[in-house]
Design a protein around this motif. Sequence first.
Motif, PDB file in Angstrom:
ATOM      1  N   GLN A  44      19.157  -3.301   1.192  1.00 37.12           N
ATOM      2  CA  GLN A  44      18.943  -2.675  -0.629  1.00 37.12           C
ATOM      3  C   GLN A  44      17.364  -2.548  -0.734  1.00 37.12           C
ATOM      4  N   GLY A  45      16.666  -3.289  -0.053  1.00 32.24           N
ATOM      5  CA  GLY A  45      15.208  -3.443  -0.485  1.00 32.24           C
ATOM      6  C   GLY A  45      14.188  -2.289   0.048  1.00 32.24           C
ATOM      7  N   GLY A  46      12.990  -2.212  -0.429  1.00 32.70           N
ATOM      8  CA  GLY A  46      12.316  -1.004   0.018  1.00 32.70           C
ATOM      9  C   GLY A  46      11.904  -0.001  -0.526  1.00 32.70           C
ATOM     10  N   THR A  47      12.500   0.068  -1.913  1.00 36.73           N
ATOM     11  CA  THR A  47      12.338   1.145  -2.852  1.00 36.73           C
ATOM     12  C   THR A  47      11.009   1.416  -2.960  1.00 36.73           C
ATOM     13  N   ASN A  48      10.361   2.539  -3.422  1.00 42.16           N
ATOM     14  CA  ASN A  48       9.004   2.646  -3.695  1.00 42.16           C
ATOM     15  C   ASN A  48       8.787   2.036  -4.853  1.00 42.16           C
ATOM     16  N   GLY A  49       7.543   1.180  -4.981  1.00 44.62           N
ATOM     17  CA  GLY A  49       7.329   0.258  -6.250  1.00 44.62           C
ATOM     18  C   GLY A  49       7.053   1.208  -7.339  1.00 44.62           C
ATOM     19  N   GLY A  50       6.593   2.508  -7.188  1.00 44.07           N
ATOM     20  CA  GLY A  50       6.649   3.171  -8.380  1.00 44.07           C
ATOM     21  C   GLY A  50       7.895   3.388  -9.318  1.00 44.07           C
ATOM     22  N   LEU A  51       9.084   3.249  -8.477  1.00 42.42           N
ATOM     23  CA  LEU A  51      10.173   3.646  -9.021  1.00 42.42           C
ATOM     24  C   LEU A  51      11.078   2.196  -9.737  1.00 42.42           C
ATOM     25  N   CYS A  52      10.316   1.141  -9.613  1.00 47.63           N
ATOM     26  CA  CYS A  52      10.878  -0.416  -9.906  1.00 47.63           C
ATOM     27  C   CYS A  52      10.370  -0.484 -11.189  1.00 47.63           C
ATOM     28  N   ALA A  53      11.323  -1.208 -11.995  1.00 49.27           N
ATOM     29  CA  ALA A  53      10.824  -2.029 -13.242  1.00 49.27           C
ATOM     30  C   ALA A  53       9.704  -2.958 -13.088  1.00 49.27           C
ATOM     31  N   GLU A  54       8.790  -3.077 -13.626  1.00 48.21           N
ATOM     32  CA  GLU A  54       7.530  -4.067 -13.403  1.00 48.21           C
ATOM     33  C   GLU A  54       7.698  -5.014 -14.699  1.00 48.21           C
ATOM     34  N   ILE A  55       7.698  -6.171 -14.345  1.00 50.16           N
ATOM     35  CA  ILE A  55       7.968  -7.095 -15.463  1.00 50.16           C
ATOM     36  C   ILE A  55       7.048  -8.332 -15.492  1.00 50.16           C
ATOM     37  N   VAL A  56       6.461  -9.014 -16.611  1.00 49.38           N
ATOM     38  CA  VAL A  56       5.980 -10.139 -16.510  1.00 49.38           C
ATOM     39  C   VAL A  56       6.649 -11.081 -17.144  1.00 49.38           C
ATOM     40  N   PRO A  57       7.423 -11.851 -16.392  1.00 52.80           N
ATOM     41  CA  PRO A  57       8.191 -13.067 -17.086  1.00 52.80           C
ATOM     42  C   PRO A  57       7.314 -14.148 -17.551  1.00 52.80           C
ATOM     43  N   ALA A 116       1.030  -1.044  -0.061  1.00 58.32           N
ATOM     44  CA  ALA A 116       0.015   0.028   0.011  1.00 58.32           C
ATOM     45  C   ALA A 116       0.889   1.152   0.048  1.00 58.32           C
ATOM     46  N   GLN A 117       2.170   0.976   0.538  1.00 54.16           N
ATOM     47  CA  GLN A 117       2.879   2.412   0.576  1.00 54.16           C
ATOM     48  C   GLN A 117       3.500   2.806  -0.655  1.00 54.16           C
ATOM     49  N   SER A 118       3.483   1.905  -1.842  1.00 49.90           N
ATOM     50  CA  SER A 118       3.749   2.167  -3.137  1.00 49.90           C
ATOM     51  C   SER A 118       3.089   3.377  -3.975  1.00 49.90           C
ATOM     52  N   THR A 119       3.761   4.122  -4.533  1.00 54.29           N
ATOM     53  CA  THR A 119       3.100   5.237  -5.241  1.00 54.29           C
ATOM     54  C   THR A 119       2.253   4.661  -6.460  1.00 54.29           C
ATOM     55  N   VAL A 120       2.530   3.669  -6.668  1.00 56.26           N
ATOM     56  CA  VAL A 120       1.996   2.887  -8.102  1.00 56.26           C
ATOM     57  C   VAL A 120       1.460   1.614  -7.783  1.00 56.26           C
ATOM     58  N   PRO A 121       0.211   1.445  -7.406  1.00 45.72           N
ATOM     59  CA  PRO A 121      -0.061   0.160  -6.918  1.00 45.72           C
ATOM     60  C   PRO A 121       0.172  -1.094  -7.932  1.00 45.72           C
ATOM     61  N   PHE A 122       0.398  -2.308  -7.177  1.00 45.01           N
ATOM     62  CA  PHE A 122       0.618  -3.418  -7.903  1.00 45.01           C
ATOM     63  C   PHE A 122      -0.485  -4.129  -8.373  1.00 45.01           C
ATOM     64  N   ALA A 123      -0.952  -3.882  -9.470  1.00 42.83           N
ATOM     65  CA  ALA A 123      -2.303  -4.851  -9.933  1.00 42.83           C
ATOM     66  C   ALA A 123      -2.044  -6.078 -10.488  1.00 42.83           C
ATOM     67  N   GLN A 124      -2.760  -6.972 -10.018  1.00 43.30           N
ATOM     68  CA  GLN A 124      -2.710  -8.595 -10.284  1.00 43.30           C
ATOM     69  C   GLN A 124      -3.091  -8.507 -11.847  1.00 43.30           C
ATOM     70  N   LEU A 125      -2.572  -9.477 -12.456  1.00 45.52           N
ATOM     71  CA  LEU A 125      -2.971  -9.615 -13.816  1.00 45.52           C
ATOM     72  C   LEU A 125      -4.304 -10.653 -14.064  1.00 45.52           C
ATOM     73  N   ASP A 126      -4.625 -10.943 -15.153  1.00 41.31           N
ATOM     74  CA  ASP A 126      -5.768 -11.701 -15.288  1.00 41.31           C
ATOM     75  C   ASP A 126      -5.845 -13.154 -14.620  1.00 41.31           C
ATOM     76  N   PRO A 127      -6.640 -13.577 -13.608  1.00 40.71           N
ATOM     77  CA  PRO A 127      -6.309 -14.448 -12.979  1.00 40.71           C
ATOM     78  C   PRO A 127      -6.501 -15.923 -13.913  1.00 40.71           C
ATOM     79  N   VAL A 128      -7.128 -15.839 -14.747  1.00 42.73           N
ATOM     80  CA  VAL A 128      -7.205 -16.916 -15.796  1.00 42.73           C
ATOM     81  C   VAL A 128      -5.941 -17.208 -16.508  1.00 42.73           C
ATOM     82  N   ALA A 129      -5.369 -16.436 -17.025  1.00 46.15           N
ATOM     83  CA  ALA A 129      -4.100 -16.430 -17.859  1.00 46.15           C
ATOM     84  C   ALA A 129      -2.718 -16.439 -16.734  1.00 46.15           C
ATOM     85  N   PHE A 130      -3.003 -15.537 -15.574  1.00 46.68           N
ATOM     86  CA  PHE A 130      -2.125 -15.868 -14.627  1.00 46.68           C
ATOM     87  C   PHE A 130      -2.525 -16.068 -13.336  1.00 46.68           C
TER      88      PHE A 130
END
Length: 304
Positions: free
Chosen positions: A230-243, A201-215
């Motif tokens: 080194q952890g704890g960076t604001n998630g809004g500043l992180c690269a967000e990827i789908v492997p 909840a403290q990330s400026t960009v909320p993490f949104a779960q993907l389609d539960p059927v496909a993922f």
Amino acid sequence: MTTTYTLRDDKGTAIGSAQLKINLSMSLSATSSMWTELVTVTMVSSTSNVPSLNIAFDASCTAPCQMGAAKPWAGARTLTPGTSAQGTVLYSDSPAVGAVDSLANEYHMYVTQDNTIPLQPNVNWTNPRKVRCDNAVHEPGKGSPGCVYADVRPDLSYSLTDYGAAAATYAFALNYLPNMPKQFTRLKGDSEPNRKRTCGAQSTVPFAQLDPVAFPEDSCDEFPFAGTYQGGTNGGLCAEIVPQFTNGNWTFRETTGHPVTYKESCVRGHVPLPVNKAAGGKYGSFVQTQRLIDTEAFTVSWTT
């Protein structure tokens, strides 16, 4: 190590010699502060006027370490070329709760030859690699003390075969983000605030779960780990990827509205929850088996 015994006449002139090889081997325990060391001394070769040598040996360790058995064998063993003397010595330490002890192993070998006067019978040396015993990895009252070689930096390796999308997320971060730290340090305290800043909840960009059927069971896996400094960076500043594993290869795509700049120093990976938990459990076990104390450095790698 190898040492040379030299036989000299009454004028100090060298008239014979023998080569001695000393092998030392110890295995430290992550769950015990008592350990043994195997000592082997071999008379490799000699000249004819040094047919045999008498070898006495003892070990010691710096305080607060104590010796349970300082001598690998009683008295002196007589060796001839090609023969060995072998035995074990026993060390122990009792670090207090929260304590970290640094210890040095020291050795003394006494070499004599029958019917000669020893000129320099003593060989003394110290193991350059210190042992660290601690009772500080676990919370007070939990776990047991143990010992490691602290100057050997441990590496936490994740297999893509076993840890799938989690390992792929870490591989992406280590391979493609130049600003990613090259090493990490353990955070012994509460890691939940770090997790909330990156994935919660403290990330400026909320993490949104993907389609539960496909993922199915999509979850946020952060790297660097929340359990590191080194952890704890604001998630809004992180690269967000789908492997995704396709045609035998791992590929990565961005999430909608969150392009990867490749300047980020952290990653949020969309990883199935069971794999995410398994990867986190591996880190937890790694901390214990490698006895990572608070602020201690380690590296992370990946394999196929």
